[in-house]
Design an enzyme around this catalytic site. Structure first.
Site, PDB file in Angstrom:
ATOM      1  N   HIS A 355       0.763  -1.254   0.151  1.00 27.07           N
ATOM      2  CA  HIS A 355       0.041  -0.038   0.010  1.00 27.07           C
ATOM      3  C   HIS A 355       0.175   1.401   0.124  1.00 27.07           C
ATOM      4  O   HIS A 355       0.302   2.150  -0.002  1.00 27.07           O
ATOM      5  CB  HIS A 355      -1.129   0.286   0.871  1.00 27.07           C
ATOM      6  CG  HIS A 355      -1.900  -0.585   1.311  1.00 27.07           C
ATOM      7  ND1 HIS A 355      -3.238  -0.145   0.374  1.00 27.07           N
ATOM      8  CD2 HIS A 355      -2.749  -2.084   1.633  1.00 27.07           C
ATOM      9  CE1 HIS A 355      -4.673  -0.948   0.309  1.00 27.07           C
ATOM     10  NE2 HIS A 355      -3.769  -2.673   0.990  1.00 27.07           N
ATOM     11  N   LYS A 543      -8.961  14.267   3.664  1.00 29.36           N
ATOM     12  CA  LYS A 543      -7.877  12.721   3.400  1.00 29.36           C
ATOM     13  C   LYS A 543      -7.118  12.838   4.603  1.00 29.36           C
ATOM     14  O   LYS A 543      -6.955  14.043   5.082  1.00 29.36           O
ATOM     15  CB  LYS A 543      -7.377  12.957   2.273  1.00 29.36           C
ATOM     16  CG  LYS A 543      -6.798  14.152   1.938  1.00 29.36           C
ATOM     17  CD  LYS A 543      -5.676  14.439   0.440  1.00 29.36           C
ATOM     18  CE  LYS A 543      -6.177  13.825  -0.887  1.00 29.36           C
ATOM     19  NZ  LYS A 543      -6.329  12.641  -0.972  1.00 29.36           N
ATOM     20  N   ARG A 544      -6.126  12.065   4.750  1.00 29.07           N
ATOM     21  CA  ARG A 544      -5.453  12.443   5.950  1.00 29.07           C
ATOM     22  C   ARG A 544      -4.170  13.056   6.181  1.00 29.07           C
ATOM     23  O   ARG A 544      -3.620  13.380   5.116  1.00 29.07           O
ATOM     24  CB  ARG A 544      -4.962  10.940   6.789  1.00 29.07           C
ATOM     25  CG  ARG A 544      -5.463   9.459   7.269  1.00 29.07           C
ATOM     26  CD  ARG A 544      -6.082   9.927   8.556  1.00 29.07           C
ATOM     27  NE  ARG A 544      -4.834   9.970   9.699  1.00 29.07           N
ATOM     28  CZ  ARG A 544      -4.904   9.670  10.450  1.00 29.07           C
ATOM     29  NH1 ARG A 544      -5.718   8.621  10.693  1.00 29.07           N
ATOM     30  NH2 ARG A 544      -3.780   9.723  10.939  1.00 29.07           N
ATOM     31  N   LYS A 549       0.227  14.349   0.517  1.00 30.95           N
ATOM     32  CA  LYS A 549      -0.457  14.470   0.697  1.00 30.95           C
ATOM     33  C   LYS A 549      -0.745  15.899   0.247  1.00 30.95           C
ATOM     34  O   LYS A 549      -1.362  16.490  -0.816  1.00 30.95           O
ATOM     35  CB  LYS A 549      -2.127  14.487   1.097  1.00 30.95           C
ATOM     36  CG  LYS A 549      -1.819  12.906   1.341  1.00 30.95           C
ATOM     37  CD  LYS A 549      -3.237  12.428   2.305  1.00 30.95           C
ATOM     38  CE  LYS A 549      -2.927  10.819   2.225  1.00 30.95           C
ATOM     39  NZ  LYS A 549      -3.833  10.047   1.352  1.00 30.95           N
ATOM     40  N   THR A 651      -8.709   6.232  -2.821  1.00 29.49           N
ATOM     41  CA  THR A 651      -9.754   6.046  -3.123  1.00 29.49           C
ATOM     42  C   THR A 651     -10.818   7.505  -3.207  1.00 29.49           C
ATOM     43  O   THR A 651     -11.498   6.939  -3.365  1.00 29.49           O
ATOM     44  CB  THR A 651      -9.726   4.924  -2.110  1.00 29.49           C
ATOM     45  OG1 THR A 651      -9.431   5.371  -1.041  1.00 29.49           O
ATOM     46  CG2 THR A 651      -9.232   3.666  -2.342  1.00 29.49           C
ATOM     47  N   LYS A 655     -14.428   8.652  -5.476  1.00 30.90           N
ATOM     48  CA  LYS A 655     -15.437   8.909  -5.011  1.00 30.90           C
ATOM     49  C   LYS A 655     -16.062  10.673  -5.171  1.00 30.90           C
ATOM     50  O   LYS A 655     -17.062  10.552  -5.779  1.00 30.90           O
ATOM     51  CB  LYS A 655     -15.151   8.841  -3.079  1.00 30.90           C
ATOM     52  CG  LYS A 655     -15.820   7.599  -2.353  1.00 30.90           C
ATOM     53  CD  LYS A 655     -14.867   7.961  -1.019  1.00 30.90           C
ATOM     54  CE  LYS A 655     -13.941   6.969   0.020  1.00 30.90           C
ATOM     55  NZ  LYS A 655     -13.357   7.463   1.158  1.00 30.90           N
TER      56      LYS A 655
HETATM   57  C1  LIG Z   1     -12.050   7.055   1.564  1.00 31.18           C
HETATM   58  C2  LIG Z   1     -11.509   8.007   2.804  1.00 31.18           C
HETATM   59  C3  LIG Z   1      -9.928   7.885   3.060  1.00 31.18           C
HETATM   60  C4  LIG Z   1      -9.056   8.075   1.903  1.00 31.18           C
HETATM   61  O1  LIG Z   1      -8.663   9.088   0.771  1.00 31.18           O
HETATM   62  P1  LIG Z   1      -7.785   9.202   0.508  1.00 31.18           P
HETATM   63  O2  LIG Z   1      -8.144  11.055  -0.615  1.00 31.18           O
HETATM   64  O3  LIG Z   1      -7.387   8.219  -0.639  1.00 31.18           O
HETATM   65  O4  LIG Z   1      -6.262   9.440   1.047  1.00 31.18           O
HETATM   66  C5  LIG Z   1     -10.051   8.041   4.461  1.00 31.18           C
HETATM   67  N1  LIG Z   1     -10.541   8.315   4.828  1.00 31.18           N
HETATM   68  C6  LIG Z   1     -11.843   7.980   4.912  1.00 31.18           C
HETATM   69  C7  LIG Z   1     -12.947   8.584   5.727  1.00 31.18           C
HETATM   70  C8  LIG Z   1     -12.632   8.014   3.288  1.00 31.18           C
HETATM   71  O5  LIG Z   1     -14.009   7.462   3.532  1.00 31.18           O
END
Ligand SMILES: *Cc1c(COP(=O)(O)O)cnc(C)c1O
Length: 808
Positions: A355, A543-544, A549, A651, A655
């Protein structure tokens, strides 16, 4: 297929309230009603689960076991009702019984048993595996406390415990009769008997692992799978009788271990901490899981010799790597197999998903810790390592390659190399990421065993992330594609492409987005007291919080807009709202500083009248699955701006795309594949490519030169250094970017190198937004082409290419 009508559901809820809480519906609280709803759906799923299980056994189907230290499930009530196709009936039944359905759904806590993308991926895959009728089980730990709740106090992150089980446990079915015993520490005794060397682990600390099963329904099928969460219990209750026998201390030690092991999820994302409790968690979960799989297999087949023909174990990152030596232990010590036979079966049973390529995330456990905590596992790892090293030496005759591929080196156990040696397949999670694994990170291993290395680009549960959370868009898609085909055949979304130029479809899409923005604004007002302007561009980065990032790059650009606006109040033609949501690992000081900076800037802009109805920054507290579910349908711009080569897939990007947001992004992770289907004309690309990042770093990157050359950048950085109206200086972040700090090089993630290009991309985006027809056309193309990012597609690839199991 539908298990309930509104009427039978009302009856079931009423009966459940009476039986479990001794109350009639008009006496029950919302909480009791939430639990009753969960129990009624759980009953149906549990019955179907027994059937699915029986069928798998009768037909001797190969089983998939998905092991992950994280399952970020979020809420289940609406999702299960949706998959059981009783969501409208449930809403109606709740209203008939005098409850507000929305309030009942809102009461459910998120099952936050994960940090971010990796844990959410596991949850999405569980849904797809079930929907595709693959006999599969997910395994993890039943953490008492999930990912912390984030509060923002005076601009700074404060962490609160996430006590989710009060209400969340309604979904769990404890199975104490299927408990397993896990052993830690102690000594090894070897003896010969019957011509065999036997090894027994004596004086070990033992902990009971109790399965708490969460049943998972698929969509459009009666097939049901299970998420097995292991809880910990002491093996021997402490009592005074033990004292006289000299066993009191050991019992107390066991009790302490049992109390702590399943207590809390580690809150680090993309980071290796090396804490001994974490290793205990990993082995506890792995050993309980492998014993439970082996026990079930033996019950059906009476032998473990065909284990690999009937089971495949997929491990989500290296966290469950110990399955490899644990399988060896069971095959050799418990089933009496030879090393070679045990190794043959083990290697064919385990597959590993990588990952991340970030060095600080690679797990390297100290050998001394493994040796004392898991003496028998340590012996087995040593033997695996020695044999692997011999193989590598005979293949390459090159000490530098031997070193790179070593499992044991410099007093450490390298988990990724153990996975490569002990598994049948290694996969990355996007095309670019898998290429980097093959050409760089695992180059030598790939040279020796190229057939092991594969790609499976990540995917998301499009039923949850589109249909369930965005009913407006779901309705439009059904109208245009002629029904609900896309729910089980996500490629059908492509049909929307034909309507991209259709003015009435564009107008309907715009109206849906508008309504979703208003709904989100109302939610933000109610929960956080912030007033969002639904006319503004909703430009979102959630995102985190991690330096790679590059939330800080987003901030620098906003500062540049703010400065431009001071010089020319007409510099911004359309109101622009930047929304952030991010948790920082509690020990990640720089990440926490960036959160504070976002809040300082938001406050500054909020208090400057020039910015009114032009520029706004909002930090959304406690980003989590249920917040993402409200936000995605309302988003217009998706910020996916990681340094190229660093984000394995992402991911969140998928979305957003599925909900019609347009991406401002780098060619990183799955953005590359988004670009392949969308072209330059349907997203806003910017920045260095992965190979250019590597080259620049090799040549020697000097961010001060960019600072000296670019006055806009210079002004932004100077403003950052000085801080804003709250008087907090961000000198530390300024220093990090220009000169480096704490061992990390200046601007490690190349923010300054990409700054100008990023500002241009944001400008192109804002100009495009001004052309509603063009924007909506692009948005339709994004939705139409998002089908490849459905988890159903990804899981089908795992099933075909790695697991070799049939699927729907
Ligand atoms: C989808 C999701 C992530 C992943 O987000 P990335 O932009 O791909 O890092 C992190 N936290 C939550 C709550 C999510 O639903």
């Amino acid at each position: 297929m539908t298990p309930f009508t509104t009427k039978t559901l009302e009856e079931a809820l009423t009966a459940k309230l009476m039986l479990n809480f001794g109350k009639a519906p008009d006496e029950a609280t919302d909480q009791e009603m939430m639990k009753a709803s969960a129990l009624v759906l759980r009953d149906v799923m549990a019955i179907r689960g027994v059937e699915s299980h029986k069928k798998a056994r009768r037909e001797q189907q190969k089983q998939v076991h998905y092991l992950s230290l994280e399952f970020l499930m979020g809420r289940s009530l609406m999702k299960n009702a949706y998959n059981l196709e009783v969501l409208p009936q449930l809403k109606e039944a709740l209203e008939h019984l005098g409850f507000k359905a929305a309030d009942i759904f809102e009461l459910e806590p998120d099952a936050g048993l994960g940090n971010g993308g990796l844990g959410r991926l596991a949850a999405c895959y569980l849904d797809s595996m079930t929907t595709l009728e693959i006999p599969a089980t997910g395994y993890s730990i039943c953490y008492e406390l999930g990912i912390f709740k984030q509060k923002i106090v005076e601009g700074q992150q404060v962490e609160l415990p996430d006590d989710w089980k009060n209400l969340g446990a309604a979904w769990l079915l404890p199975k104490p009769e299927e408990a397993q015993e896990v052993r830690f520490g102690g000594t090894l005794r070897e003896f010969w008997d019957d011509g065999h060397l036997h090894i027994v682990n004596e004086n070990a600390i033992t902990v009971q692992a109790i399965p708490c099963d969460m049943v998972v329904a698929g969509y459009g099928t009666k097939h049901v799978n299970t998420l097995r969460l292991w809880d910990a219990r002491a093996s021997h209750p402490v009592d005074m009788a033990l004292f006289s026998r000299g066993e009191y201390l050991k019992a107390a030690e066991e009790e302490a271990m049992a109390k702590t092991i399943a207590r809390i999820l580690y809150p680090e994302d993309n980071h290796y901490e090396g804490k001994s409790l974490r290793l205990k968690q990993q082995y506890f979960f792995v050993s309980a899981t492998v014993q439970s799989i082996a026990r079930n297999h033996l019950e059906t087949y009476g032998t473990l010799k065909n284990f690999h023909e009937k089971n495949v174990i997929q491990i989500n990152d290296t966290h469950p790597t110990l399955v490899i030596p644990e399988l060896m232990r069971i095959f050799i010590d418990e089933a009496g197999m030879s090393w070679d036979e045990a190794w043959d079966i083990t290697r064919q049973s385990v597959a590993y998903t990588n990952h991340t390529v970030l060095a600080e995330a690679l797990e390297r456990w100290p050998q001394s810790l493994v040796e004392t905590l898991l003496p028998r596992i340590w012996q087995i790892i040593q033997e695996i390592s020695a044999r692997w090293q011999k193989k590598v030496e005979e293949f390459y005759h090159d000490p530098t390659k031997t070193k790179k591929m070593a499992i044991l080196w410099d007093g450490e156990v390298r988990m990724a190399n153990l996975c490569i040696a002990g598994g049948i397949a290694v996969n990355g999670v996007s095309g670019l990421h898998s290429d980097i694994l093959k050409k760089d990170v695992f180059k030598e291993a790939c040279g020796m065993e190229p057939w092991k290395f594969q790609n499976v680009t990540n995917g998301i549960d499009h039923r949850r992330w589109l249909s369930e959370i965005n009913p407006g868009l779901d309705g439009l898609i059904r109208d245009l594609t002629g029904g609900d085909e896309y729910l089980t055949h996500p490629a059908a979304l492509r049909k929307l492409d034909d309507y991209a130029d259709d003015k009435t479809v564009q107008a309907r899409l715009a109206a849906i987005k508008r309504k979703n923005k208003e709904d989100f604004a109302a939610y933000a007002k109610k929960t956080q007291g912030v007033v969002l302007n639904p006319d503004a561009i909703f430009d979102v980065q959630v995102k985190r919080l991690h330096e790679y990032k590059r939330q800080l790059l987003n901030v620098l650009h906003i500062i540049s807009l703010y400065q431009k606006l001071q010089e020319d109040p007409n510099a911004i033609t359309h109101p622009h709202t930047f929304l952030f949501g991010a948790k920082a690992a509690p020990g990640y000081a720089v990440a926490k500083r960036i959160i504070r900076l976002i809040n300082s800037l938001a406050d500054e802009i909020d208090h400057n009248p020039i910015c009114k109805d032009k520029l706004q920054v909002v930090f959304l507290e406690n980003y989590r699955v249920s917040l993402a579910e409200r936000l995605m349908p309302a988003s217009e711009v998706s910020q996916q701006i990681s340094t190229a080569g660093k984000e394995a897939s992402g991911t969140g990007n998928m979305k957003f795309m599925m909900n019609g947001a347009l991406t401002v992004g780098t060619l990183d992770g799955a953005n590359v594949e988004m670009h392949e289907v969308l072209g330059d004309e349907n997203m806003f690309l910017f920045g260095l490519h992965a190979d250019e990042v590597e080259r620049l770093k090799k040549e020697g990157y000097v961010p001060q030169r960019l600072y000296n050359r670019d006055p806009v950048l210079q002004n932004c950085l100077n403003a950052l250094r000085k801080g804003f109206r709250d008087g907090v200086s961000y000198e530390d972040l300024y220093q990090r970017l220009l000169f480096g700090a704490g061992g990390s090089p200046a601007d490690e993630y190349l923010l300054l190198a990409d700054f100008a290009s990023y500002c241009q991309a944001e400008q192109r985006m804002a100009e495009t937004y001004g052309n509603a027809e063009r924007w909506n056309r692009m948005s339709i193309h994004n939705i139409a082409r998002s089908g490849i990012f459905a988890a159903d597609r990804a899981v089908a690839e795992y099933a075909d290419n790695i697991w070799h199991v049939p699927h729907k």
